[in-house]
Structures are given as C-alpha cells and as structure tokens.
Design a protein around this motif. Structure first.
Motif, PDB file in Angstrom:
ATOM      1  N   UNK A 247       0.810  -1.220   0.000  1.00 37.24           N
ATOM      2  CA  UNK A 247       0.000   0.000   0.000  1.00 37.24           C
ATOM      3  C   UNK A 247       0.847   1.275   0.000  1.00 37.24           C
ATOM      4  N   UNK A 248       1.758   1.369   0.953  1.00 31.82           N
ATOM      5  CA  UNK A 248       2.639   2.536   1.071  1.00 31.82           C
ATOM      6  C   UNK A 248       4.070   2.053   1.291  1.00 31.82           C
ATOM      7  N   UNK A 249       4.994   2.980   1.286  1.00 33.72           N
ATOM      8  CA  UNK A 249       6.390   2.666   1.588  1.00 33.72           C
ATOM      9  C   UNK A 249       6.704   3.168   2.989  1.00 33.72           C
ATOM     10  N   UNK A 250       7.008   2.255   3.901  1.00 33.73           N
ATOM     11  CA  UNK A 250       7.339   2.649   5.269  1.00 33.73           C
ATOM     12  C   UNK A 250       8.714   3.315   5.274  1.00 33.73           C
ATOM     13  N   UNK A 251       8.741   4.577   5.645  1.00 32.39           N
ATOM     14  CA  UNK A 251       9.971   5.363   5.624  1.00 32.39           C
ATOM     15  C   UNK A 251      10.708   5.179   6.950  1.00 32.39           C
ATOM     16  N   UNK A 252      11.495   4.127   7.054  1.00 30.78           N
ATOM     17  CA  UNK A 252      12.215   3.854   8.295  1.00 30.78           C
ATOM     18  C   UNK A 252      13.246   4.932   8.617  1.00 30.78           C
ATOM     19  N   UNK A 253      13.794   5.560   7.583  1.00 30.60           N
ATOM     20  CA  UNK A 253      14.779   6.629   7.808  1.00 30.60           C
ATOM     21  C   UNK A 253      14.150   7.828   8.502  1.00 30.60           C
ATOM     22  N   UNK A 267       6.104   7.302  16.856  1.00 34.32           N
ATOM     23  CA  UNK A 267       5.375   6.044  16.804  1.00 34.32           C
ATOM     24  C   UNK A 267       5.338   5.576  15.345  1.00 34.32           C
ATOM     25  N   UNK A 268       5.315   4.275  15.130  1.00 36.42           N
ATOM     26  CA  UNK A 268       5.261   3.731  13.769  1.00 36.42           C
ATOM     27  C   UNK A 268       4.022   2.845  13.625  1.00 36.42           C
ATOM     28  N   UNK A 269       3.298   3.018  12.528  1.00 39.42           N
ATOM     29  CA  UNK A 269       2.134   2.202  12.199  1.00 39.42           C
ATOM     30  C   UNK A 269       2.490   1.298  11.024  1.00 39.42           C
ATOM     31  N   UNK A 270       2.935   0.060  11.301  1.00 43.43           N
ATOM     32  CA  UNK A 270       3.333  -0.839  10.215  1.00 43.43           C
ATOM     33  C   UNK A 270       2.140  -1.425   9.460  1.00 43.43           C
ATOM     34  N   UNK A 271       0.957  -1.342  10.037  1.00 45.95           N
ATOM     35  CA  UNK A 271      -0.237  -1.904   9.397  1.00 45.95           C
ATOM     36  C   UNK A 271      -0.678  -1.050   8.223  1.00 45.95           C
ATOM     37  N   UNK A 272      -0.903   0.244   8.475  1.00 47.25           N
ATOM     38  CA  UNK A 272      -1.280   1.141   7.388  1.00 47.25           C
ATOM     39  C   UNK A 272      -0.120   1.378   6.422  1.00 47.25           C
ATOM     40  N   UNK A 273       1.096   1.253   6.939  1.00 47.74           N
ATOM     41  CA  UNK A 273       2.257   1.506   6.093  1.00 47.74           C
ATOM     42  C   UNK A 273       2.377   0.482   4.967  1.00 47.74           C
ATOM     43  N   UNK A 274       2.049  -0.778   5.267  1.00 47.35           N
ATOM     44  CA  UNK A 274       2.256  -1.831   4.278  1.00 47.35           C
ATOM     45  C   UNK A 274       0.959  -2.339   3.664  1.00 47.35           C
ATOM     46  N   UNK A 275      -0.111  -2.346   4.440  1.00 49.35           N
ATOM     47  CA  UNK A 275      -1.387  -2.841   3.930  1.00 49.35           C
ATOM     48  C   UNK A 275      -1.437  -4.347   3.801  1.00 49.35           C
ATOM     49  N   UNK A 303      -9.878 -11.485  10.791  1.00 49.25           N
ATOM     50  CA  UNK A 303      -9.576 -10.472   9.768  1.00 49.25           C
ATOM     51  C   UNK A 303     -10.371 -10.624   8.480  1.00 49.25           C
ATOM     52  N   UNK A 304     -10.660 -11.855   8.078  1.00 49.28           N
ATOM     53  CA  UNK A 304     -11.348 -12.049   6.798  1.00 49.28           C
ATOM     54  C   UNK A 304     -12.783 -11.531   6.823  1.00 49.28           C
ATOM     55  N   UNK A 305     -13.312 -11.309   8.012  1.00 46.49           N
ATOM     56  CA  UNK A 305     -14.668 -10.763   8.134  1.00 46.49           C
ATOM     57  C   UNK A 305     -14.662  -9.322   8.644  1.00 46.49           C
ATOM     58  N   UNK A 306     -13.478  -8.719   8.776  1.00 48.39           N
ATOM     59  CA  UNK A 306     -13.395  -7.344   9.274  1.00 48.39           C
ATOM     60  C   UNK A 306     -14.074  -6.379   8.312  1.00 48.39           C
ATOM     61  N   UNK A 307     -14.709  -5.361   8.864  1.00 47.24           N
ATOM     62  CA  UNK A 307     -15.402  -4.371   8.042  1.00 47.24           C
ATOM     63  C   UNK A 307     -14.446  -3.341   7.454  1.00 47.24           C
ATOM     64  N   UNK A 308     -13.219  -3.347   7.925  1.00 44.40           N
ATOM     65  CA  UNK A 308     -12.250  -2.353   7.443  1.00 44.40           C
ATOM     66  C   UNK A 308     -10.836  -2.913   7.565  1.00 44.40           C
ATOM     67  N   UNK A 309     -10.093  -2.921   6.464  1.00 46.42           N
ATOM     68  CA  UNK A 309      -8.661  -3.242   6.443  1.00 46.42           C
ATOM     69  C   UNK A 309      -8.310  -4.589   7.069  1.00 46.42           C
ATOM     70  N   UNK A 310      -9.117  -5.604   6.804  1.00 47.00           N
ATOM     71  CA  UNK A 310      -8.798  -6.925   7.317  1.00 47.00           C
ATOM     72  C   UNK A 310      -7.509  -7.486   6.764  1.00 47.00           C
ATOM     73  N   UNK A 311      -7.159  -7.070   5.542  1.00 43.65           N
ATOM     74  CA  UNK A 311      -5.957  -7.602   4.898  1.00 43.65           C
ATOM     75  C   UNK A 311      -4.666  -7.163   5.582  1.00 43.65           C
ATOM     76  N   UNK A 312      -4.727  -6.150   6.418  1.00 49.98           N
ATOM     77  CA  UNK A 312      -3.517  -5.688   7.094  1.00 49.98           C
ATOM     78  C   UNK A 312      -3.553  -5.964   8.596  1.00 49.98           C
TER      79      UNK A 312
END
Length: 337
Positions: A247-253, A267-275, A303-312
């Motif tokens: 989804x996005x590129x996690x900017x670790x730098x 703080x880092x959000x690896x879920x939204x960062x990668x999807x 997760x497979x039944x989540x209403x939002x962003x189950x894939x992450x």
C-alpha cells in the motif's frame, strides 16, 4: 527565539520575563530541562530585534531557533519528551505498544480484542470509531456508538484508548471518551483541526500525510504545539511512492531523522504503512531497531470478516508471538516492552 535562563533564576524573574513578552504581543512557553530552563518565544521575531532581553533579570542568553518548527525542535528542548497517558509513559525507556481493530465493529468483539492484546503486553487500545474512507460507500465507522464501545473496553481492561477524530465539532466528545486523539494522514494539514486539538492538553497522535515531507510533518505538529498543547506524538505510517507491491512505503529513515530534529516521541504504524498482514511483523521489528518509541498495530480476531482493512490486520495469536520477538529486539537496542 529562545531565552535561556540562568540556573539561579527566580520564579518572580521568570514571571517578569513572561509579562514583558506579553506586553510586546508575544506568547511564551516554558521548557524545564535537567540543567536549564528556557522560554520559547512565539510570534514575529522582528519585534525582538531592538529589545534588550539580555538585560532582564534571570536571563543568561537569547538565541534564535533556526528551524522553521520552533517548539517541536531539539533546539527548543534537548531532552526527549515523555507523555503520560493514564500511567503509560510514551517516549521513555519502555516502548508503548498500541493495538486493536482498525474499526470498532461490535461491543463484544472490541472488548474481546482488548483483553487479548492486553494479555500479550499492549499498553494502549487502538480503534477507529470514525473512519475516513476513500469511497463514500465503504464502512464509515459507528461514530459515537463506537467510542462508547471503546470506553467499555477500557473499563473492563484498564487500557487507555486512542481513536481518530475527523471533525472539529466532535472535540468535546473525544475529550470525554478518548485518552489520545489521533489526527489521521488525510487530516495532517487540516489546520483548523490541528489548532482545535492544540487548544487542549489531551495527547495527540499526529500521522504523517501520504505525500508529506518531514518539514511539512513537523510544521503540522508545530500548529498543535503553538496553541499550547505539548502532548504531541509523531506517527510514521508510510508514504505514497511509485511502488505498487504494497500500500505505502514505510519510511524507516524518518524515525532517526525525526528524533534528531524533534524532541517528540515517534510512533510507527506498520499496518497502514504496508497494507499486508504478513509485512506487519518484520516492519514492526525494523521500526523498533530504528529507534521508534512505540507501535500502532491492527489486531483483529477474524480479519477475513473485518469491516475495514482486514488484509492488514494480524490475529491475536500472531500479535502474541510478535510481542515476544519485539521484547528481544528492544533489549538489544537498550529498550524494553
């Protein structure tokens, strides 16, 4: 500008300096460090050019802050800021792990996930009651009802709650029901919303915009702090690049860069960062190794039944295993979970 006070400066001298700045039409913020107390001067620096501030009792020196972000900068405050959220210290030796569902769906599901993430070592419950979605037909969240579910989960587990605000008209609701107000990536430059949350002491988790530079990110934090709220956390959640494999590129730098430029916790959000759920664990570990002060992780029992962003979202069992691994990495870099 920052005014560096003498170690022996008295309270009356500090009050006199603040009164003098107020007479000049300038605002001030005091930062007390281990060795020195400084006063950050907010306003048009040109007013100070012909003012003999060094002549004021208690003043040691007057220095310009070169960075465009004044209160956010390391020049203003050398020590890292530690934010206390219901007894959870964010920015200190111990990493703050925030976990929970992307969107609040049902009460029993929310409470169940809260119990599971707490048992694995999470210190804060995340959950979206209001969801900004690209499509108007996607699930938009439960709104006030969702916040009530989070309050009940907090009541049962003791976990403080972080949730995203979308509208300035909801500020009173969030002040009452949330422990940390999240400003999402899409609202990073919603300046009216930034100023509104800046008018209160409630901790704010500010996410980096999808295409925002570090400078833009820090200036958004400055909007909040310039209104008086010092309890700001910066959240790196990935930026939009040409890459389409995730989804996005996690900017670790960005982690060490932000910590060099600013005293605020990162703080880092690896879920939204990668999807992608299978990238959450390795990116979480990398973020801790790079110096993050905490993580924001999506956890869902189905997760497979989540209403939002189950894939992450990762399952509670995988979150438990991840927490064990993070403990080892944290120890290796002088931190703890």
């Amino acid at each position: 500008m920052i005014i560096v006070l003498k170690p022996e400066a008295s309270e009356s001298e500090v009050d006199h300096i603040i009164d003098r700045l107020r007479d000049l039409g300038l605002k001030s913020q005091i930062s007390t460090g281990q060795e020195r107390t400084i006063i950050g001067v907010i306003g048009d620096d040109r007013i100070l050019h012909n003012q003999p501030l060094t002549a004021l009792p208690g003043v040691e020196s007057v220095l310009p802050i070169l960075a465009p972000w004044k209160l956010v900068s390391r020049e203003f405050k050398k020590e890292g800021t530690i934010i206390d959220v219901g007894g959870v210290k964010i920015g200190g030796q111990k990493l703050a792990i925030m976990a929970g569902p992307c969107a609040v769906e049902r009460l029993e599901l929310t409470v169940g996930i809260a119990h599971e993430v707490k048992a694995s070592g999470a210190a804060i419950l995340r959950g979206g009651a209001y969801k900004p979605r690209t499509s108007p037909y996607s699930f938009q969240g439960l709104g006030r009802e969702g916040l009530d579910y989070l309050v009940e989960a907090k009541k049962q587990t003791g976990l403080p709650v972080v949730s995203e605000i979308l509208d300035t008209r909801d500020i009173e609701l969030f002040l009452e029901k949330a422990d940390i107000i999240q400003i999402g990536a899409r609202n990073m430059q919603n300046f009216e919303l930034l100023k509104e949350v800046g008018a209160y002491d409630k901790p704010v988790l500010l996410k980096r915009g999808l295409s925002a530079t570090i400078k833009e990110f820090l200036l958004s934090a400055e909007y909040i702090m310039s209104r008086g709220n010092r309890n700001v956390m910066l959240c790196e959640r990935g930026i939009r690049t040409f890459e389409t494999q995730y989804r996005n590129t996690l900017d670790l730098a960005a982690i060490p860069t932000l910590k060099e430029l600013s005293h605020l916790p990162v703080i880092v959000d690896p879920s939204h960062a990668t999807g992608k759920w299978d990238l959450v664990a390795p990116m979480s570990k990398a973020a801790v190794a790079a110096g993050a002060d905490g993580l924001l992780i999506e956890v869902h029992s189905n997760p497979e039944c989540a209403l939002c962003d189950g894939e992450e979202s990762i399952k509670p069992s995988k979150f438990k295993a991840l927490m064990r691994d993070l403990g080892l990495i944290a120890k290796a870099v002088g931190r703890e979970i």
